[in-house]
Design a protein around this motif. Structure first.
Motif, PDB file in Angstrom:
ATOM      1  N   ARG A   1       0.842  -1.205   0.000  1.00  0.00           N
ATOM      2  CA  ARG A   1       0.000   0.000   0.000  1.00  0.00           C
ATOM      3  C   ARG A   1       0.877   1.256   0.000  1.00  0.00           C
ATOM      4  NH1 ARG A   1      -5.282   0.217   1.686  1.00  0.00           N
ATOM      5  NH2 ARG A   1      -5.014  -1.677   2.932  1.00  0.00           N
ATOM      6  N   ARG A   2       1.945   1.232   0.808  1.00  0.00           N
ATOM      7  CA  ARG A   2       2.832   2.396   0.865  1.00  0.00           C
ATOM      8  C   ARG A   2       3.534   2.613  -0.480  1.00  0.00           C
ATOM      9  NH1 ARG A   2       3.890   0.170   6.021  1.00  0.00           N
ATOM     10  NH2 ARG A   2       5.822  -0.820   5.290  1.00  0.00           N
ATOM     11  N   LEU A   3       3.995   1.508  -1.119  1.00  0.00           N
ATOM     12  CA  LEU A   3       4.704   1.634  -2.390  1.00  0.00           C
ATOM     13  C   LEU A   3       3.788   2.208  -3.465  1.00  0.00           C
ATOM     14  CD1 LEU A   3       7.199  -0.831  -3.958  1.00  0.00           C
ATOM     15  CD2 LEU A   3       5.351   0.046  -5.367  1.00  0.00           C
ATOM     16  N   LEU A   4       2.552   1.694  -3.560  1.00  0.00           N
ATOM     17  CA  LEU A   4       1.659   2.172  -4.604  1.00  0.00           C
ATOM     18  C   LEU A   4       1.139   3.574  -4.298  1.00  0.00           C
ATOM     19  CD1 LEU A   4       1.519  -1.092  -5.120  1.00  0.00           C
ATOM     20  CD2 LEU A   4      -0.377  -0.405  -6.580  1.00  0.00           C
ATOM     21  N   ASP A   5       1.055   3.915  -3.006  1.00  0.00           N
ATOM     22  CA  ASP A   5       0.659   5.272  -2.642  1.00  0.00           C
ATOM     23  C   ASP A   5       1.738   6.270  -3.064  1.00  0.00           C
ATOM     24  OD1 ASP A   5      -1.146   7.157  -1.304  1.00  0.00           O
ATOM     25  OD2 ASP A   5       0.467   7.353   0.170  1.00  0.00           O
ATOM     26  N   THR A   6       3.020   5.890  -2.842  1.00  0.00           N
ATOM     27  CA  THR A   6       4.126   6.753  -3.270  1.00  0.00           C
ATOM     28  C   THR A   6       4.100   6.959  -4.780  1.00  0.00           C
ATOM     29  OG1 THR A   6       5.499   5.979  -1.438  1.00  0.00           O
ATOM     30  CG2 THR A   6       6.638   6.991  -3.302  1.00  0.00           C
ATOM     31  N   ALA A   7       3.669   5.936  -5.510  1.00  0.00           N
ATOM     32  CA  ALA A   7       3.602   6.032  -6.978  1.00  0.00           C
ATOM     33  C   ALA A   7       2.324   6.719  -7.450  1.00  0.00           C
ATOM     34  CB  ALA A   7       3.699   4.642  -7.590  1.00  0.00           C
ATOM     35  N   GLY A   8       1.435   7.105  -6.506  1.00  0.00           N
ATOM     36  CA  GLY A   8       0.196   7.786  -6.874  1.00  0.00           C
ATOM     37  C   GLY A   8      -0.826   6.872  -7.526  1.00  0.00           C
ATOM     38  N   LEU A   9      -0.827   5.579  -7.135  1.00  0.00           N
ATOM     39  CA  LEU A   9      -1.675   4.590  -7.803  1.00  0.00           C
ATOM     40  C   LEU A   9      -2.764   4.007  -6.922  1.00  0.00           C
ATOM     41  CD1 LEU A   9       1.222   2.674  -9.627  1.00  0.00           C
ATOM     42  CD2 LEU A   9      -0.411   4.260 -10.688  1.00  0.00           C
ATOM     43  N   THR A  10      -2.839   4.400  -5.668  1.00  0.00           N
ATOM     44  CA  THR A  10      -3.791   3.749  -4.754  1.00  0.00           C
ATOM     45  C   THR A  10      -5.241   3.999  -5.140  1.00  0.00           C
ATOM     46  OG1 THR A  10      -3.442   5.627  -3.267  1.00  0.00           O
ATOM     47  CG2 THR A  10      -2.299   3.592  -2.734  1.00  0.00           C
ATOM     48  N   ALA A  11      -5.513   5.084  -5.846  1.00  0.00           N
ATOM     49  CA  ALA A  11      -6.892   5.364  -6.259  1.00  0.00           C
ATOM     50  C   ALA A  11      -7.398   4.315  -7.241  1.00  0.00           C
ATOM     51  CB  ALA A  11      -6.983   6.754  -6.889  1.00  0.00           C
ATOM     52  N   ARG A  12      -6.464   3.646  -7.929  1.00  0.00           N
ATOM     53  CA  ARG A  12      -6.862   2.608  -8.902  1.00  0.00           C
ATOM     54  C   ARG A  12      -6.523   1.207  -8.403  1.00  0.00           C
ATOM     55  NH1 ARG A  12      -4.165   2.566 -13.686  1.00  0.00           N
ATOM     56  NH2 ARG A  12      -2.576   4.125 -13.237  1.00  0.00           N
ATOM     57  N   CYS A  13      -6.343   1.049  -7.107  1.00  0.00           N
ATOM     58  CA  CYS A  13      -5.918  -0.258  -6.594  1.00  0.00           C
ATOM     59  C   CYS A  13      -6.657  -0.615  -5.312  1.00  0.00           C
ATOM     60  CB  CYS A  13      -4.414  -0.253  -6.342  1.00  0.00           C
ATOM     61  SG  CYS A  13      -3.734  -1.892  -6.055  1.00  0.00           S
ATOM     62  N   THR A  14      -7.051  -1.866  -5.218  1.00  0.00           N
ATOM     63  CA  THR A  14      -7.660  -2.422  -4.018  1.00  0.00           C
ATOM     64  C   THR A  14      -6.670  -3.376  -3.371  1.00  0.00           C
ATOM     65  OG1 THR A  14      -9.847  -2.306  -5.034  1.00  0.00           O
ATOM     66  CG2 THR A  14      -9.624  -3.765  -3.121  1.00  0.00           C
ATOM     67  N   PHE A  15      -6.636  -3.385  -2.042  1.00  0.00           N
ATOM     68  CA  PHE A  15      -5.707  -4.247  -1.315  1.00  0.00           C
ATOM     69  C   PHE A  15      -6.518  -5.236  -0.478  1.00  0.00           C
ATOM     70  CE2 PHE A  15      -3.725  -0.225  -2.160  1.00  0.00           C
ATOM     71  CZ  PHE A  15      -2.473  -0.565  -2.642  1.00  0.00           C
ATOM     72  N   ARG A  16      -6.139  -6.509  -0.581  1.00  0.00           N
ATOM     73  CA  ARG A  16      -6.895  -7.519   0.158  1.00  0.00           C
ATOM     74  C   ARG A  16      -5.910  -8.456   0.863  1.00  0.00           C
ATOM     75  NH1 ARG A  16     -11.773 -10.477  -2.796  1.00  0.00           N
ATOM     76  NH2 ARG A  16     -12.333  -8.255  -2.846  1.00  0.00           N
ATOM     77  N   ALA A  17      -6.081  -8.603   2.178  1.00  0.00           N
ATOM     78  CA  ALA A  17      -5.266  -9.537   2.950  1.00  0.00           C
ATOM     79  C   ALA A  17      -5.900 -10.920   2.866  1.00  0.00           C
ATOM     80  CB  ALA A  17      -5.175  -9.081   4.402  1.00  0.00           C
ATOM     81  N   GLY A  18      -5.087 -11.918   2.568  1.00  0.00           N
ATOM     82  CA  GLY A  18      -5.645 -13.251   2.468  1.00  0.00           C
ATOM     83  C   GLY A  18      -4.641 -14.252   1.952  1.00  0.00           C
ATOM     84  N   ASP A  19      -5.156 -15.462   1.648  1.00  0.00           N
ATOM     85  CA  ASP A  19      -4.335 -16.570   1.173  1.00  0.00           C
ATOM     86  C   ASP A  19      -4.812 -16.958  -0.217  1.00  0.00           C
ATOM     87  OD1 ASP A  19      -2.508 -18.603   1.052  1.00  0.00           O
ATOM     88  OD2 ASP A  19      -3.117 -19.559   2.932  1.00  0.00           O
ATOM     89  N   PHE A  20      -4.221 -18.019  -0.779  1.00  0.00           N
ATOM     90  CA  PHE A  20      -4.583 -18.440  -2.123  1.00  0.00           C
ATOM     91  C   PHE A  20      -6.062 -18.826  -2.228  1.00  0.00           C
ATOM     92  CE2 PHE A  20       0.033 -19.522  -1.915  1.00  0.00           C
ATOM     93  CZ  PHE A  20       0.464 -18.599  -2.853  1.00  0.00           C
ATOM     94  N   ALA A  21      -6.651 -19.310  -1.126  1.00  0.00           N
ATOM     95  CA  ALA A  21      -8.073 -19.668  -1.142  1.00  0.00           C
ATOM     96  C   ALA A  21      -8.963 -18.445  -1.328  1.00  0.00           C
ATOM     97  CB  ALA A  21      -8.448 -20.389   0.155  1.00  0.00           C
ATOM     98  N   ASP A  22      -8.375 -17.260  -1.173  1.00  0.00           N
ATOM     99  CA  ASP A  22      -9.162 -16.020  -1.261  1.00  0.00           C
ATOM    100  C   ASP A  22      -9.031 -15.328  -2.616  1.00  0.00           C
ATOM    101  OD1 ASP A  22      -9.916 -16.160   1.544  1.00  0.00           O
ATOM    102  OD2 ASP A  22      -7.816 -15.677   1.960  1.00  0.00           O
TER     103      ASP A  22
END
Length: 566
Positions: free
Chosen positions: A431-452
């Protein structure tokens, strides 16, 4: 000393006479007995006898000038450093290259046939009662550096390979070589066959420019003819890993200015280390091409620059990881081969994912080390699947790490959206890396495993994931992907694919690493195809990536319009 200097002058005079007496067409058959007819003509058309060389040891520059004048020689240009001969002397006599200030001069000689050739003079100043007296005595006796040289007139790789092959057919064997950056020239040394009649056993091909690919093959052949030396070099691989890691960990690379030379004393003070010990380390790294040395001190090469923390594409985290936890666990490789148990788990008591997750510093280092190999991703945003994705399409990066790859894709394609699935602590890093690149508005972050793995994605990305796992776990991961994918969705799998022909590849090295440290493996493309098929997927195409990587294009089996991207 007078006798020694007189001997140098006599050898100089004999070399001048030889240069005057020979030309290309007469000298080549003397060096390569049996060379005649069309091959002699072809060789003579592509290279020209340019000089004969020797090494001398005057007490000072004035004595050298006097010896040259005695032989009717006048240097056409100031002396230049001789990198190749300096390194050869250092290796032969177990000396520091820094104390061997070898200079090279090329005074010209007017020959009877009207040609102007040269006498190449390597000069190492040896003042009276110098510690280098023994070096001079041995070199005068054995004449290691005496040779004749031909300059290649059309420095084309195919021509070079052909010339080297012709020398080999007539009994000449590779005997080292190197690139001299001071004059932008590459030298290929050969040993002439025992029956050569020229009075010289050493032959040089000199080629203007940097021809590192052809030189590497030449040096490899040289090493294969010396199996004991080859094995010793292989056995010291662990020293190389630790030298690079220490260089990075101590911050020496960060203390070096890429644009200027820095003295050992200055670097030692900056890094807080012992100057003599640092000098030893730097000499070793010079041999590896990580730093270079000249009169101004040491400076970083392009390779060494990648060990700076602030370098673009810095590989410092990889040096720390491979010289740290993975270095410790590799001591258990024998155990892994014997028992099948993962050496990392034997060493640290748990698998590497759990071990790194429990240590925030190690976890961060691991994430940064994964990013450090990101040059593999450079061409990926231009992949046809991503180029053809519709406006507003979603790219799902499964186990996407710190988000380096997804950031590249979204930056290259402003019309796309991203979803990154990862472990909770890594999601925050991404999230921090993509925020620095100005991309978080076009990105969703989801915590999980392969089953998710979420449904609804248009392009799924699985980068350097499958090689972490055995076949059964890979099938399980791929089934999760297949369930989430629609018939129009694409899956891009990024891995190092083992070659089918046994050719050298980073994939082969990583196969050993994965077995020892992770419990995974690298695979051939046909092996991946079987795993995909078991999960209801089809391999559509394979395309190469840098660093011996590949992108495998996969779709659901039977999906409409499954086109190849090979």
């Amino acid at each position: 000393m007078i006798t020694a200097l007189s001997g140098d002058t006599s050898r100089l005079r004999a070399t001048v006479d030889f240069v005057k007496e020979q030309d290309t067409a007469t000298l080549l058959p003397l060096l390569l007995p049996g060379l005649d007819g069309p091959e002699l003509r072809a060789l003579a058309e592509r290279c020209d006898f340019s000089h004969a060389a020797l090494i001398v040891f005057p007490p000072d520059e004035a004595a050298l000038d006097a010896a040259l004048a005695d032989c009717g020689l006048v240097a056409d240009a100031p002396p230049r450093p001789s990198v190749v001969v300096r390194e050869r002397l250092a290796a032969r006599h177990n000396r520091s290259a820094a104390e061997l200030d070898v200079r090279i001069l090329r005074p010209s000689v007017e020959c009877p046939d009207g040609a102007r050739r040269m006498v190449e003079v390597f000069a190492l100043a040896v003042p009276p009662e110098s510690a280098l007296d023994t070096v001079a005595a041995q070199e005068r006796e054995r004449q290691h550096e005496a040779h004749v040289a031909f300059e290649v007139e059309a420095p084309d790789p195919l021509v070079l390979r052909g010339l080297c092959a012709t020398f080999g057919r007539y009994g000449a064997t590779p005997d080292g070589g190197g690139y001299n950056p001071h004059e932008n020239g590459t030298v290929f040394y050969f040993t002439a066959p025992a029956e050569a009649k020229a009075g010289y056993r050493r032959v040089e091909l000199y080629v203007p420019g940097d021809h590192s690919d052809v030189l590497a093959a030449h040096l490899d052949e040289h090493r294969t003819r010396q199996p004991a030396e080859t094995l010793l070099r292989l056995l010291t691989g662990a020293w190389t890993t630790q030298a690079l890691a220490a260089f990075a960990r101590l911050g020496v690379a960060d203390a070096m200015d890429e644009g200027r030379g820095v003295s050992v004393a200055e670097l030692a003070e900056e890094a807080g280390v012992l100057a003599p010990n640092l000098a030893t380390l730097l000499r070793y790294l010079t041999m590896l091409g990580v730093v270079s040395e000249d009169r101004d001190g040491f400076r970083l090469t392009d390779t060494g620059g990648l060990l700076r923390a602030d370098a673009e594409g810095s590989m410092r985290p990889l040096a720390l990881m491979y010289g740290g936890p993975f270095y410790e666990s590799f001591a258990g490789l024998e155990h892994t081969v014997r028992t099948g148990q993962v050496a990392f788990e034997q060493c640290f008591g748990e698998n590497h994912f759990d071990h790194f997750a429990r240590d925030p510093e190690l976890a961060e280092l691991f994430d940064r080390s994964m990013t450090a190999g990101s040059r593999m991703f450079d061409p990926l945003p231009a992949h046809p699947v991503l180029g053809a994705a519709a406006e507003g399409a979603t790219v799902v990066d499964i186990a996407g790490g710190a988000g380096e790859l997804l950031a590249r894709i979204l930056s290259a394609h402003p019309r796309l959206h991203g979803l990154l699935l990862e472990r909770p602590h890594t999601v925050e890093t991404a999230r921090r890396l993509l925020d620095t690149a100005g991309l978080t508005a076009r990105c969703t972050f989801r915590a999980g495993d392969f089953a998710d793995v979420p449904a609804g994605g248009d392009v799924y990305v699985l980068s350097r994931v499958l090689h972490d796992w055995d076949d059964e776990r890979c099938r399980e991961i791929l089934r999760h992907c297949a369930r989430a994918m629609s018939d129009t969705a694409d899956l891009l799998v990024i891995e190092r694919v083992l070659p089918t022909d046994g050719s050298p590849s980073l994939a082969t090295a990583w196969d050993l690493h994965m077995m020892c440290n992770v419990g995974g493996r690298e695979r051939r493309a046909d092996h991946y195809a079987r795993l995909f098929a078991d999960a209801g997927l089809t391999l559509v195409g394979v395309a190469p990536l840098p660093l011996d990587g590949s992108v495998l294009h996969v779709r659901r089996t039977g999906a409409a319009n499954a086109g190849s991207t090979a």
